[in-house]
Design an enzyme around this catalytic site. Sequence first.
Site, short mmCIF file in Angstrom:
data_model
loop_
_atom_site.label_atom_id
_atom_site.label_comp_id
_atom_site.label_asym_id
_atom_site.label_seq_id
_atom_site.Cartn_x
_atom_site.Cartn_y
_atom_site.Cartn_z
N ASP A 48 0.84 -1.19 0.00
CA ASP A 48 0.00 0.00 0.00
C ASP A 48 0.88 1.25 0.00
OD1 ASP A 48 0.78 -0.89 2.60
OD2 ASP A 48 -0.59 0.55 3.51
N GLU A 109 0.03 -1.29 5.89
CA GLU A 109 1.06 -0.73 6.78
C GLU A 109 0.90 0.76 6.97
OE1 GLU A 109 4.78 1.14 8.05
OE2 GLU A 109 3.78 1.40 6.11
#
Length: 342
Positions: A48, A109
């Site tokens: 991400d 994350e």
Amino acid sequence: MDLVAAEAGAAAIAAERIAGRDGLGDSLLLRAGPRTGDRGILILSHLDTVHPVGTLARDLPIRVEGDRLYGPGVYDMKGGAWLAFQAFREVAREASARLPLTFLFTPDEEIGSPTTRSLIEDLGRKAAYVLVTEPARDGGKVVTARKGVGRFTVEIEGRPAHAGSRHPDGRSAIREAAHQILAVEALTDYERGVTTNVGTVAGGTAENVVPQRCRFTVDLRVVTAADGELYGEKIRALRPVDPDMRVQVSGGMNRPPYECSSETARLYGRAREIAAELGFDLGQVPRTGGGSDGNFTAALGGATLDGLGIDGDGAHTLAEYGLISSVRPRMALMTNLLRRLS
């Protein structure tokens, strides 16, 4: 995640797709190396990025300028995830690893790993070494310690009123929030390594209405677990300046501090020796303010080495770039770590 899964399948690497939850994407778990009961090597990469959808097409298109590859998430941390995966594929093909290898790709994350923390910790307990492919710092240095991270939400409720005819009857939630924000920001203590940052604020409904509600978020960074508890309690202890207001605080420590343990120091020493053999010096950043999934594994007491990804700069900005020249040497370092750690 689909691209990684497809490449892993083409390389005959054992892969397990773990379904995402709470509206987030899947995780992908790859395994290679000897199938023994030994504690092995865990590699952590997140796929991400903080950049919103549309950034690639509008604000930060992929482009190459000299040695710089620009693009959203290139530095943090697509570059590191890619080079580590190439190293993993190479070592899996050679069957040269001395220990079991596990590679976890995660989708969350950048928002604190809310759905993957328990998985990361479970895998971390079974690992002798954890290698994190967050980007390199300060010209190629790895990371051996990070601050702990706390996340809080402060919600304030006042009393709405017409801003013209009934102004005295109102109790402005935004006014109260201004007092509370100044109190939170005043907790920052640079000498102690503590920072507090109010990152987002939202409130009110219209210019002619005394606002009933306001909400803001707080980011807390600390060096020690004790300061995490102390300053977390200070934030949770916020009380209204105006007794007619209601202040509610939620949240807490999201990532524990990542200390440079003796095991991590030895792992860094091994990595530096390998880098020297490859022809470059591998420096270290004693501590960085940013958190990572390495915070979770380091807190368990294992050897965790972070910042093994691509070199570059501009993480979380529209000037983000990775240095193309850093890919091969960092890939070689990762490959040799996977081959030689035991």
